[in-house]
Design an enzyme around this catalytic site. Structure first.
Site, mmCIF file in Angstrom:
data_model
loop_
_atom_site.group_PDB
_atom_site.id
_atom_site.type_symbol
_atom_site.label_atom_id
_atom_site.label_comp_id
_atom_site.label_asym_id
_atom_site.label_seq_id
_atom_site.Cartn_x
_atom_site.Cartn_y
_atom_site.Cartn_z
ATOM 1 N N TYR A 1 8.768 15.971 -3.551
ATOM 2 C CA TYR A 1 8.345 15.939 -2.150
ATOM 3 C C TYR A 1 6.819 15.962 -2.064
ATOM 4 O O TYR A 1 6.215 15.266 -1.243
ATOM 5 C CB TYR A 1 8.940 17.118 -1.383
ATOM 6 C CG TYR A 1 8.655 17.082 0.103
ATOM 7 C CD1 TYR A 1 9.438 16.320 0.961
ATOM 8 C CD2 TYR A 1 7.588 17.793 0.652
ATOM 9 C CE1 TYR A 1 9.177 16.268 2.321
ATOM 10 C CE2 TYR A 1 7.317 17.751 2.011
ATOM 11 C CZ TYR A 1 8.111 16.985 2.844
ATOM 12 O OH TYR A 1 7.835 16.938 4.188
ATOM 13 N N THR B 1 -22.957 -20.485 2.669
ATOM 14 C CA THR B 1 -23.425 -19.666 3.796
ATOM 15 C C THR B 1 -23.966 -18.310 3.365
ATOM 16 O O THR B 1 -24.669 -17.653 4.138
ATOM 17 C CB THR B 1 -22.279 -19.429 4.798
ATOM 18 O OG1 THR B 1 -21.211 -18.720 4.135
ATOM 19 C CG2 THR B 1 -21.753 -20.753 5.334
ATOM 20 N N TRP C 1 12.967 18.800 -6.674
ATOM 21 C CA TRP C 1 12.870 18.458 -5.246
ATOM 22 C C TRP C 1 11.472 18.750 -4.717
ATOM 23 O O TRP C 1 10.853 17.919 -4.047
ATOM 24 C CB TRP C 1 13.905 19.242 -4.436
ATOM 25 C CG TRP C 1 13.917 18.878 -2.977
ATOM 26 C CD1 TRP C 1 14.697 17.952 -2.362
ATOM 27 C CD2 TRP C 1 13.059 19.427 -1.942
ATOM 28 N NE1 TRP C 1 14.391 17.877 -1.016
ATOM 29 C CE2 TRP C 1 13.393 18.768 -0.727
ATOM 30 C CE3 TRP C 1 12.049 20.395 -1.928
ATOM 31 C CZ2 TRP C 1 12.756 19.059 0.479
ATOM 32 C CZ3 TRP C 1 11.408 20.671 -0.721
ATOM 33 C CH2 TRP C 1 11.763 20.015 0.462
ATOM 34 N N CYS D 1 -9.862 -14.827 7.969
ATOM 35 C CA CYS D 1 -10.985 -15.164 8.854
ATOM 36 C C CYS D 1 -10.677 -16.439 9.639
ATOM 37 O O CYS D 1 -10.236 -17.445 9.073
ATOM 38 C CB CYS D 1 -12.256 -15.355 8.024
ATOM 39 S SG CYS D 1 -13.714 -15.724 9.040
ATOM 40 N N ASP E 1 18.486 16.066 -1.687
ATOM 41 C CA ASP E 1 18.025 16.500 -0.365
ATOM 42 C C ASP E 1 19.180 16.472 0.630
ATOM 43 O O ASP E 1 19.927 15.487 0.715
ATOM 44 C CB ASP E 1 16.901 15.576 0.100
ATOM 45 C CG ASP E 1 16.355 15.962 1.456
ATOM 46 O OD1 ASP E 1 15.558 16.910 1.514
ATOM 47 O OD2 ASP E 1 16.740 15.315 2.453
ATOM 48 N N ARG F 1 -23.390 -11.353 2.224
ATOM 49 C CA ARG F 1 -23.388 -10.485 3.394
ATOM 50 C C ARG F 1 -22.043 -10.582 4.107
ATOM 51 O O ARG F 1 -21.367 -11.606 4.047
ATOM 52 C CB ARG F 1 -24.514 -10.888 4.370
ATOM 53 C CG ARG F 1 -25.897 -10.824 3.769
ATOM 54 C CD ARG F 1 -26.960 -11.086 4.830
ATOM 55 N NE ARG F 1 -26.754 -12.376 5.492
ATOM 56 C CZ ARG F 1 -27.237 -13.519 5.040
ATOM 57 N NH1 ARG F 1 -27.935 -13.555 3.914
ATOM 58 N NH2 ARG F 1 -27.025 -14.644 5.697
ATOM 59 N N CYS G 1 -15.272 -11.914 11.233
ATOM 60 C CA CYS G 1 -14.009 -11.283 10.827
ATOM 61 C C CYS G 1 -14.170 -9.859 10.326
ATOM 62 O O CYS G 1 -13.175 -9.171 10.084
ATOM 63 C CB CYS G 1 -13.314 -12.133 9.765
ATOM 64 S SG CYS G 1 -14.130 -12.141 8.139
ATOM 65 N N ARG H 1 -13.635 -21.958 10.028
ATOM 66 C CA ARG H 1 -13.150 -23.122 9.294
ATOM 67 C C ARG H 1 -13.074 -22.804 7.799
ATOM 68 O O ARG H 1 -13.998 -22.207 7.230
ATOM 69 C CB ARG H 1 -14.082 -24.312 9.523
ATOM 70 C CG ARG H 1 -13.567 -25.618 8.919
ATOM 71 C CD ARG H 1 -14.507 -26.766 9.220
ATOM 72 N NE ARG H 1 -15.786 -26.605 8.539
ATOM 73 C CZ ARG H 1 -16.784 -27.480 8.607
ATOM 74 N NH1 ARG H 1 -16.643 -28.561 9.374
ATOM 75 N NH2 ARG H 1 -17.911 -27.274 7.961
#
Length: 493
Positions: free
Chosen positions: A431, A34, A427, A42, A447, A67, A72, A45
């Site tokens: 973070y 295709t 720490w 998708c 912490d 392409r 989908c 089929r």
């Protein structure tokens, strides 16, 4: 990182046959008969095995002459979670490409940020993602343009430049080549409207998605003037490459596995060229590319985190839209409560923040820039003198480019550079890695919130570091699950 060499055709085909959504954005299926490429889930089929090839990026499939499927929309999937998990040079480059660095600074600028020569970076990207930086940037521009065409009333000229194209002709040619449709065909009969700086987009998020928990985390830390939140929504100001902006997010409460999760984002931008950067930074904040199923599977048998994951599946590690801002906020949060850090941050914003171009909904100022704070005297800051010196030194390093928090440099190198600044300890550095760099395997055993959470679960807080050893490589998510046990909901604000 999924590379062209590591895409096992048999495993990929099994995912396609089962239409497994977890692999959307991890690889793409190209169908020879295709000439189109699809996401693994998708609904069309399933093609025969001998008729398909697999690609690690949309750009790779496009470069091979395929392409995008109109059913989908494969390029609209969340990005691969591997970009943040492995954080290889290719993954870091992809984050910067999504932020629009190639459009603003070219391939040389991208390579400089990642720390490689342009030629070597191109080789790495071709090996890992099947396409070079220009092709990857082109695919990102096309996807941004398609979303804007289908969801806004902007003119085609505005969409072209908002997406990062250098000309309308380049925009038209790319859309026709990638989607086999003209911009007018994609838009259909809605027609174009007046030009404004407002753009509304739907941001795809992997499921399950604990949206309310993410909102609660952001809301309780919101800084007046910069952020605001309410039931089901969060808004904040944005400092972007070409100007300021704001974003309002409509965040769903909970989206279960197998469903499609979207966060509606409405941007008001001073310059539409910042559309791609604004979108990518918000996606980072949402942790949109996380694979929550892999995270929950890792914690399934753990006696501490397992029950928390089952109670709140799809919990995210909130990222941030600005690495400099979160670094400053990390210093402000040293040895103080969340409320205390928020109060000090609000004072800095009121005194040194820059007004936004489009104020509204309580959003008035940008968070002060690193350069602005670096020029201040530690004695003038509303905090202990030693912390003020650490803040000014950190901002000087950020403003000069000595330390970059744009997800380009290696995480380990960034952590080492942060720890060299007097007053910046483990720490603070961790973070920053957690929220600015998107590191999935960070844990803060000292912490106070972690210690309180463990105590509340009947565990000895002094064993935090030992417990966390079993939570690798997802310790950041364990961190958030523990914090979440202490977070008030949006209804309590």
């Amino acid at each position: 990182m999924t590379s062209t060499e590591r895409l096992d055709p048999e495993s990929c085909y099994r995912a396609v046959k089962s239409r497994d959504r977890r692999f959307d954005g991890v690889f793409y299926t190209a169908v020879r008969t295709t000439g189109i490429y699809c996401r693994p889930s998708c609904p069309a089929r399933t093609p025969a095995f001998q008729n398909v090839t697999f690609h690690p990026s949309a750009a790779s499939a496009q470069a091979a002459g395929y392409r995008a499927c109109k059913r989908c929309l494969p390029d609209a999937t969340p990005g691969s979670p591997d970009w943040d998990v492995a954080a290889t040079a290719a993954g870091r480059a992809m984050r910067l490409i999504a932020d629009g660095v190639v459009d603003r600074e070219g391939v040389d600028g991208l390579a400089s940020r990642v720390g490689y020569t342009p030629r070597h970076l191109a080789r790495i990207l071709a090996a890992e993602l099947g396409a070079g930086p220009l092709a990857l940037a082109r695919a990102r521009r096309a996807q941004t343009a398609r979303v804007l065409i289908e969801t806004t009333e902007l003119t085609y000229a505005d969409i072209a430049f908002a997406s990062g194209f250098s000309s309308v002709r380049q925009f038209n040619d790319t859309i026709r080549e990638v989607y086999a449709s003209s911009p007018t065909d994609l838009r259909g009969r809605r027609g174009g409207g007046a030009t404004t700086g407002a753009v509304t987009m739907r941001l795809a998020v992997r499921t399950p998605f604990a949206g309310r928990a993410l909102l609660d985390f952001l809301a309780v830390r919101a800084i007046p003037g910069v952020e605001t939140a309410g039931a089901g929504w969060y808004a904040r100001t944005l400092s972007l490459p070409h100007g300021s902006g704001t974003v309002r997010l409509e965040i769903p409460d909970v989206v279960e596995t197998g469903q499609t999760a979207f966060v509606s984002a409405t941007f008001a931008l001073e310059d539409l060229r910042d559309t791609a950067a604004a979108t990518e930074r918000v996606r980072r904040m949402l942790d949109a590319d996380c694979d929550p199923v892999a995270v929950s599977d890792a914690f399934a048998g753990d006696p501490v985190i397992g029950p928390l994951v089952r109670a709140t599946p799809g919990l995210r590690v909130p990222g941030h839209v600005d690495g400099h801002e979160i670094a400053v906020r990390a210093v402000l949060g040293q040895q103080v409560s969340v409320a205390g850090a928020r109060t000090v941050a609000a004072r800095l914003v009121a005194e040194h923040g820059r007004p936004v171009a489009h104020p509204g909904e309580g959003l008035t100022h940008l968070f002060p820039s690193a350069a602005t704070l670096a020029a201040l005297s530690p004695e003038d800051l509303p905090m202990p003198r030693s912390r003020g010196r650490a803040l000014v030194a950190l901002c000087s390093a950020l403003a000069s480019g000595e330390i970059a928090l744009d997800r380009g440099p290696d995480r380990g190198a960034v952590r080492e550079a942060l720890l060299e600044i007097p007053g910046i300890g483990p720490w603070t550095a961790d973070y920053i890695a957690l929220r600015a760099l998107g590191h999935p395997d960070v844990f803060l055993p000292t912490d106070i919130g972690i210690r309180d959470a463990l105590a509340g679960l009947g565990r000895d807080p002094s064993t935090a570091a030992h417990l966390a050893e079993a939570w690798a490589p997802w310790r950041s998510y364990a961190q958030l699950h523990l914090w979440h046990t202490l977070t008030p909901t949006t209804k309590e604000h």
